[in-house]
Design an enzyme around this catalytic site. Structure first.
Site, PDB file in Angstrom:
ATOM      1  N   ASP A 102       5.107  -1.584   2.362  1.00 32.38           N
ATOM      2  CA  ASP A 102       3.925  -1.120   1.635  1.00 32.38           C
ATOM      3  C   ASP A 102       4.197  -1.134   0.119  1.00 32.38           C
ATOM      4  O   ASP A 102       5.267  -1.562  -0.322  1.00 32.38           O
ATOM      5  CB  ASP A 102       3.597   0.292   2.161  1.00 32.38           C
ATOM      6  CG  ASP A 102       2.157   0.713   1.927  1.00 32.38           C
ATOM      7  OD1 ASP A 102       1.351  -0.136   1.543  1.00 32.38           O
ATOM      8  OD2 ASP A 102       1.852   1.903   2.147  1.00 32.38           O
ATOM      9  N   HIS A 103       3.217  -0.636  -0.650  1.00 34.55           N
ATOM     10  CA  HIS A 103       3.268  -0.619  -2.123  1.00 34.55           C
ATOM     11  C   HIS A 103       4.664  -0.744  -2.750  1.00 34.55           C
ATOM     12  O   HIS A 103       5.549   0.071  -2.493  1.00 34.55           O
ATOM     13  CB  HIS A 103       2.687   0.700  -2.654  1.00 34.55           C
ATOM     14  CG  HIS A 103       1.234   0.860  -2.387  1.00 34.55           C
ATOM     15  ND1 HIS A 103       0.271   0.426  -3.251  1.00 34.55           N
ATOM     16  CD2 HIS A 103       0.581   1.399  -1.342  1.00 34.55           C
ATOM     17  CE1 HIS A 103      -0.916   0.696  -2.758  1.00 34.55           C
ATOM     18  NE2 HIS A 103      -0.758   1.281  -1.591  1.00 34.55           N
ATOM     19  N   GLU A 175      -4.160  12.421  -7.108  1.00 31.99           N
ATOM     20  CA  GLU A 175      -4.514  13.238  -8.263  1.00 31.99           C
ATOM     21  C   GLU A 175      -5.857  12.852  -8.876  1.00 31.99           C
ATOM     22  O   GLU A 175      -6.627  13.697  -9.282  1.00 31.99           O
ATOM     23  CB  GLU A 175      -3.429  13.123  -9.358  1.00 31.99           C
ATOM     24  CG  GLU A 175      -2.279  14.075  -9.153  1.00 31.99           C
ATOM     25  CD  GLU A 175      -1.352  13.596  -8.046  1.00 31.99           C
ATOM     26  OE1 GLU A 175      -1.049  14.388  -7.143  1.00 31.99           O
ATOM     27  OE2 GLU A 175      -0.970  12.419  -8.068  1.00 31.99           O
ATOM     28  N   HIS A 218      -6.439   6.759  -1.658  1.00 37.55           N
ATOM     29  CA  HIS A 218      -5.424   7.310  -0.757  1.00 37.55           C
ATOM     30  C   HIS A 218      -5.699   8.789  -0.530  1.00 37.55           C
ATOM     31  O   HIS A 218      -6.027   9.507  -1.467  1.00 37.55           O
ATOM     32  CB  HIS A 218      -4.024   7.167  -1.360  1.00 37.55           C
ATOM     33  CG  HIS A 218      -3.560   5.741  -1.446  1.00 37.55           C
ATOM     34  ND1 HIS A 218      -3.061   5.201  -2.590  1.00 37.55           N
ATOM     35  CD2 HIS A 218      -3.531   4.764  -0.518  1.00 37.55           C
ATOM     36  CE1 HIS A 218      -2.721   3.937  -2.353  1.00 37.55           C
ATOM     37  NE2 HIS A 218      -3.003   3.647  -1.108  1.00 37.55           N
ATOM     38  N   HIS A 256      -6.948  -0.316   1.719  1.00 35.01           N
ATOM     39  CA  HIS A 256      -6.021   0.805   1.536  1.00 35.01           C
ATOM     40  C   HIS A 256      -6.799   2.105   1.578  1.00 35.01           C
ATOM     41  O   HIS A 256      -7.974   2.140   1.254  1.00 35.01           O
ATOM     42  CB  HIS A 256      -5.288   0.692   0.198  1.00 35.01           C
ATOM     43  CG  HIS A 256      -4.132  -0.244   0.257  1.00 35.01           C
ATOM     44  ND1 HIS A 256      -2.834   0.159   0.104  1.00 35.01           N
ATOM     45  CD2 HIS A 256      -4.094  -1.577   0.497  1.00 35.01           C
ATOM     46  CE1 HIS A 256      -2.038  -0.881   0.234  1.00 35.01           C
ATOM     47  NE2 HIS A 256      -2.771  -1.951   0.460  1.00 35.01           N
ATOM     48  N   ASN A 278      -5.012   0.282   6.087  1.00 39.04           N
ATOM     49  CA  ASN A 278      -3.885   1.210   6.034  1.00 39.04           C
ATOM     50  C   ASN A 278      -4.336   2.620   6.386  1.00 39.04           C
ATOM     51  O   ASN A 278      -5.364   3.088   5.901  1.00 39.04           O
ATOM     52  CB  ASN A 278      -3.282   1.229   4.627  1.00 39.04           C
ATOM     53  CG  ASN A 278      -2.568  -0.066   4.303  1.00 39.04           C
ATOM     54  OD1 ASN A 278      -2.614  -1.022   5.073  1.00 39.04           O
ATOM     55  ND2 ASN A 278      -1.917  -0.099   3.160  1.00 39.04           N
TER      56      ASN A 278
END
Ligand code: ZN
Length: 352
Positions: A102-103, A175, A218, A256, A278
């Site tokens: 992943d990332h 955030e 996310h 995502h 994801n």
């Protein structure tokens, strides 16, 4: 399809089939063998291939948090360990599985460098790559740099017939994920022009997928805080098709931040050529929730090794054994993934 790890041309055929029948595969982040096993069990139940992926910190955890991670040693070892575990058991589960990392941001490239090096050694020995694909997330860099570095990595892994996932635009984060609805054409929404640039730069080099940003975020947020615009995916497919005279849906898109999305949003994204979604936050919850319930219900049996409501000398071994509650977590994760297979339209759409 054959059970085991799907790589090379078989993976490209799998992506093409997903677009043909309008379905996508869930990609689940795992941090240990328990998560990988839960994902394989879900694939067996759904009769569909699953994508097992390891993030940078997930890999580190897989290797063990007590390991020194300077020069990414622990993350590299953990990625390799996760891949080898899945390779060892996938055929026993009787399911096809795609192995992915992943990332990987620019500063973490030494991690993927190490995993690719391990993959090259594996390839030399076995004639196929260790992983099916890797992701680079250079979305924080200017697009020229993003595509330049991505091209270099794709050229390297294409020699092993591997696929590269890139990211264009930014997936909203924990955030800054709240109320991005007013930020049109910012980095949270990929432009079709950028997708075309990626197509032109990477297409001639090898197989790639695009994590395009369409307001996806996310994590899980209260309804109304995330404004999804899957039409960006459709517009990008049509733009590239018109500009380069390709067939329908020339791109393979990745969704995502699938956690917290509605079934309708998922189905719409899939209809525009999303082949992978994801899911992490929802499976984390699905793992932890049944364990929390178990701990609460059995509280009186988990205070000491001896002594419970049935008597002061009664042993609590069978309640304490971590296998009892880890398995509850695995089952919760499997059930949540089966739901994802259904929402992604891939439940029962495969033969193996
Ligand atoms: Zn992501």
């Amino acid at each position: 399809m054959k059970p085991g790890v799907v790589t090379g041309d078989a993976l490209l055929e799998l992506f093409a089939y997903c677009k043909q029948v309008d379905c996508a595969m869930p990609a689940v982040n795992v941090i240990g063998s328990h998560g990988a096993n839960a994902a394989l069990a879900a694939a067996r139940e759904a009769k569909a291939p699953v994508i097992v992926q390891l993030s940078h910190t997930g890999s580190q955890f897989y290797g063990g948090k007590s390991l020194d991670n300077s020069a990414q040693k622990a993350s590299i070892a953990g990625s390799v360990a996760g891949a080898l575990h899945v390779r060892a058991v996938a055929e026993a589960y009787g399911v096809p599985v795609v192995l992915h990392t992943d990332h990987c941001a620019k500063k973490l490239l030494p991690w993927v460098d190490g995993v690719i090096a391990a993959g090259e050694a594996y390839f030399a020995k076995h004639g196929e790559p260790l992983f099916s694909s890797h992701m680079l997330d250079l979305s924080e860099q200017p697009i020229e740099e993003n595509l330049e570095i991505s091209k270099k990595y794709l050229a390297r892994i294409a020699k092993m017939r591997m696929t590269l996932e890139i990211e264009l635009g930014v997936t909203g984060g924990e955030e800054d994920g709240v109320d991005n609805s007013g930020v049109e054409h910012s980095k949270l929404y990929t432009s079709p022009e950028d997708v075309l640039r990626a197509y032109d730069t990477l297409g001639p080099v090898g197989s790639f997928t695009v994590a395009a940003s369409f307001g996806n975020t996310h994590g899980v947020y209260a309804a109304g805080n995330v404004k999804l615009k899957p039409s960006i995916l459709r517009d990008s497919q049509e733009f590239v098709k018109a500009q380069r005279k390709t067939g329908d849906e020339p791109l393979n898109f990745v969704f995502h931040g699938g956690s917290g999305s509605t079934a309708e949003e998922i189905a719409e994204a899939v209809s525009y050529g999303v082949i992978k979604m994801n899911i992490d936050t929802d499976t984390q919850w699905a793992f932890t929730d049944p364990i929390k319930k178990y701990m609460d219900e059995k509280d009186a049996y988990l205070k000491s090794q001896l002594g419970n409501p049935e008597g002061p000398d009664k042993p609590n071994k069978k309640f304490i054994d971590p296998r009892v509650w880890v398995q509850l977590g695995e089952k919760g994760m499997t059930a949540r993934l089966v739901q994802a297979f259904k929402e992604l339209g891939s439940f029962g759409k495969f033969e193996f």
